[in-house]
Design a protein around this motif. Structure first.
Motif, PDB file in Angstrom:
ATOM      1  N   GLY A  54       0.776  -1.232   0.000  1.00  0.00           N
ATOM      2  CA  GLY A  54       0.000   0.000   0.000  1.00  0.00           C
ATOM      3  C   GLY A  54       0.807   1.283   0.000  1.00  0.00           C
ATOM      4  N   ALA A  55       2.071   1.227   0.388  1.00  0.00           N
ATOM      5  CA  ALA A  55       2.850   2.454   0.571  1.00  0.00           C
ATOM      6  C   ALA A  55       3.788   2.773  -0.592  1.00  0.00           C
ATOM      7  N   ARG A  56       3.901   1.894  -1.567  1.00  0.00           N
ATOM      8  CA  ARG A  56       4.828   2.177  -2.664  1.00  0.00           C
ATOM      9  C   ARG A  56       4.081   2.206  -4.001  1.00  0.00           C
ATOM     10  N   VAL A  57       4.600   2.979  -4.923  1.00  0.00           N
ATOM     11  CA  VAL A  57       4.064   3.009  -6.281  1.00  0.00           C
ATOM     12  C   VAL A  57       4.674   1.826  -7.030  1.00  0.00           C
ATOM     13  N   TYR A  58       3.832   1.013  -7.660  1.00  0.00           N
ATOM     14  CA  TYR A  58       4.355  -0.103  -8.440  1.00  0.00           C
ATOM     15  C   TYR A  58       3.417  -0.482  -9.572  1.00  0.00           C
ATOM     16  N   ASP A  59       3.968  -1.202 -10.527  1.00  0.00           N
ATOM     17  CA  ASP A  59       3.258  -1.733 -11.687  1.00  0.00           C
ATOM     18  C   ASP A  59       3.881  -3.096 -11.941  1.00  0.00           C
ATOM     19  N   ALA A  60       3.141  -4.171 -11.696  1.00  0.00           N
ATOM     20  CA  ALA A  60       3.668  -5.528 -11.830  1.00  0.00           C
ATOM     21  C   ALA A  60       2.683  -6.378 -12.624  1.00  0.00           C
ATOM     22  N   SER A  61       3.199  -7.308 -13.407  1.00  0.00           N
ATOM     23  CA  SER A  61       2.315  -8.143 -14.216  1.00  0.00           C
ATOM     24  C   SER A  61       2.869  -9.554 -14.369  1.00  0.00           C
ATOM     25  N   VAL A  62       1.973 -10.463 -14.712  1.00  0.00           N
ATOM     26  CA  VAL A  62       2.314 -11.825 -15.099  1.00  0.00           C
ATOM     27  C   VAL A  62       1.673 -12.044 -16.457  1.00  0.00           C
ATOM     28  N   GLU A  63       2.481 -12.506 -17.431  1.00  0.00           N
ATOM     29  CA  GLU A  63       2.007 -12.707 -18.806  1.00  0.00           C
ATOM     30  C   GLU A  63       2.007 -14.182 -19.168  1.00  0.00           C
ATOM     31  N   SER A  64       0.949 -14.609 -19.825  1.00  0.00           N
ATOM     32  CA  SER A  64       0.847 -16.002 -20.263  1.00  0.00           C
ATOM     33  C   SER A  64       1.671 -16.235 -21.518  1.00  0.00           C
ATOM     34  N   PRO A  65       1.986 -17.500 -21.789  1.00  0.00           N
ATOM     35  CA  PRO A  65       2.549 -17.812 -23.101  1.00  0.00           C
ATOM     36  C   PRO A  65       1.442 -17.625 -24.146  1.00  0.00           C
ATOM     37  N   ALA A  66       1.805 -17.521 -25.399  1.00  0.00           N
ATOM     38  CA  ALA A  66       0.800 -17.424 -26.469  1.00  0.00           C
ATOM     39  C   ALA A  66       0.062 -18.759 -26.569  1.00  0.00           C
ATOM     40  N   PHE A  67      -1.230 -18.684 -26.834  1.00  0.00           N
ATOM     41  CA  PHE A  67      -2.029 -19.889 -27.024  1.00  0.00           C
ATOM     42  C   PHE A  67      -2.994 -19.663 -28.182  1.00  0.00           C
ATOM     43  N   ALA A  68      -3.311 -20.736 -28.877  1.00  0.00           N
ATOM     44  CA  ALA A  68      -4.205 -20.665 -30.036  1.00  0.00           C
ATOM     45  C   ALA A  68      -5.654 -20.700 -29.580  1.00  0.00           C
ATOM     46  N   VAL A  69      -6.453 -19.817 -30.132  1.00  0.00           N
ATOM     47  CA  VAL A  69      -7.885 -19.768 -29.850  1.00  0.00           C
ATOM     48  C   VAL A  69      -8.604 -20.393 -31.040  1.00  0.00           C
ATOM     49  N   PRO A  70      -9.598 -21.251 -30.796  1.00  0.00           N
ATOM     50  CA  PRO A  70     -10.328 -21.847 -31.924  1.00  0.00           C
ATOM     51  C   PRO A  70     -11.121 -20.795 -32.703  1.00  0.00           C
ATOM     52  N   ASN A  71     -11.695 -21.195 -33.799  1.00  0.00           N
ATOM     53  CA  ASN A  71     -12.437 -20.270 -34.659  1.00  0.00           C
ATOM     54  C   ASN A  71     -13.808 -19.894 -34.112  1.00  0.00           C
ATOM     55  N   GLU A  72     -14.192 -20.479 -33.004  1.00  0.00           N
ATOM     56  CA  GLU A  72     -15.463 -20.116 -32.395  1.00  0.00           C
ATOM     57  C   GLU A  72     -15.217 -19.511 -31.024  1.00  0.00           C
ATOM     58  N   ARG A  73     -16.268 -19.250 -30.296  1.00  0.00           N
ATOM     59  CA  ARG A  73     -16.181 -18.602 -28.981  1.00  0.00           C
ATOM     60  C   ARG A  73     -15.207 -19.325 -28.052  1.00  0.00           C
ATOM     61  N   GLY A  74     -14.368 -18.562 -27.400  1.00  0.00           N
ATOM     62  CA  GLY A  74     -13.462 -19.086 -26.386  1.00  0.00           C
ATOM     63  C   GLY A  74     -13.693 -18.365 -25.076  1.00  0.00           C
ATOM     64  N   GLU A  75     -13.529 -19.081 -23.988  1.00  0.00           N
ATOM     65  CA  GLU A  75     -13.748 -18.501 -22.667  1.00  0.00           C
ATOM     66  C   GLU A  75     -12.599 -18.884 -21.746  1.00  0.00           C
ATOM     67  N   ILE A  76     -12.124 -17.926 -20.982  1.00  0.00           N
ATOM     68  CA  ILE A  76     -11.080 -18.140 -19.992  1.00  0.00           C
ATOM     69  C   ILE A  76     -11.742 -18.148 -18.620  1.00  0.00           C
ATOM     70  N   VAL A  77     -11.312 -19.053 -17.760  1.00  0.00           N
ATOM     71  CA  VAL A  77     -11.827 -19.135 -16.400  1.00  0.00           C
ATOM     72  C   VAL A  77     -10.656 -18.900 -15.446  1.00  0.00           C
ATOM     73  N   VAL A  78     -10.834 -17.961 -14.524  1.00  0.00           N
ATOM     74  CA  VAL A  78      -9.773 -17.597 -13.591  1.00  0.00           C
ATOM     75  C   VAL A  78     -10.328 -17.626 -12.167  1.00  0.00           C
ATOM     76  N   GLU A  79      -9.690 -18.418 -11.292  1.00  0.00           N
ATOM     77  CA  GLU A  79     -10.007 -18.392  -9.869  1.00  0.00           C
ATOM     78  C   GLU A  79      -8.997 -17.466  -9.215  1.00  0.00           C
ATOM     79  N   HIS A  80      -9.475 -16.415  -8.577  1.00  0.00           N
ATOM     80  CA  HIS A  80      -8.560 -15.472  -7.949  1.00  0.00           C
ATOM     81  C   HIS A  80      -9.230 -14.734  -6.803  1.00  0.00           C
TER      82      HIS A  80
END
Length: 184
Positions: free
Chosen positions: A57-83
């Motif tokens: 809470g006391a410091r300015v920061y910008d942090a991220s986690v990036e996924s590897p590239a993944f192929a999405v099919p030609n129809e609807r795709g959905e990601i599910v994240v528990e967090h």
């Protein structure tokens, strides 16, 4: 870019999923095409079958986690994240960004995606490195269902889980991401 050590497998069985899905169900913090962490302090860490970052809470920061590239099919795709999010209400927020076929990062919703559950519930403030935008904030446990933008169909996609703080709040537990999977 600072890779985090170790690899961990999530509960989602990679063998039962198409190739594009397997990249999401196994989390690898390494420099070899796996998930990668960015940002110096605070640092992402492996935590109880997922990954986490604390919010002092006391410091300015910008942090991220990036996924590897993944192929999405030609129809609807959905990601599910528990967090779970437990961040300073005063200045810390978390977001999901997307990169399609190597293009620059864009906010998931601004890129045409939508949340069918567990979507953004706050706004990051102007002093936050994320800028003023819709985000996750406060204290909540979520099962986020994110429908990928139509533009991703038939393409390669990367996800970025990003957290930023303006440094004017109180210490909180931070952001914990337990499982990332897909449904298609």
């Amino acid at each position: 870019m600072t890779p985090i050590l170790a690899a961990l497998a999530f509960a989602t069985a990679a063998a039962a999923q198409p190739d594009g899905c397997a990249a999401l169900s196994t989390l690898i913090f390494s420099g070899n095409g796996g998930w990668r962490a960015h940002g110096a302090a605070p640092a992402w860490r492996v935590d109880d079958g997922g990954f986490a970052i604390d919010d002092d809470g006391a410091r300015v920061y910008d942090a991220s986690v990036e996924s590897p590239a993944f192929a999405v099919p030609n129809e609807r795709g959905e990601i599910v994240v528990e967090h779970s999010v437990d961040v300073s209400w005063a200045s810390t927020a978390a977001v999901l960004d997307v990169s399609i076929d190597g293009a620059p990062w864009r906010d998931f919703v601004a890129a045409g995606g939508r949340f069918d559950g567990g979507g953004y519930d706050a706004t990051s403030y102007r002093g936050n490195p994320l800028g003023e935008r819709a985000a996750w904030g406060g204290t909540t446990a979520l099962l986020t269902r994110a429908v990928l933008p139509r533009e991703t169909h038939g393409k390669h996609v990367r996800l970025r889980f990003r957290i930023g703080s303006g440094g004017s709040g109180d210490a909180r537990a931070g952001w914990r991401i337990g499982r990332v999977g897909c449904a298609w």
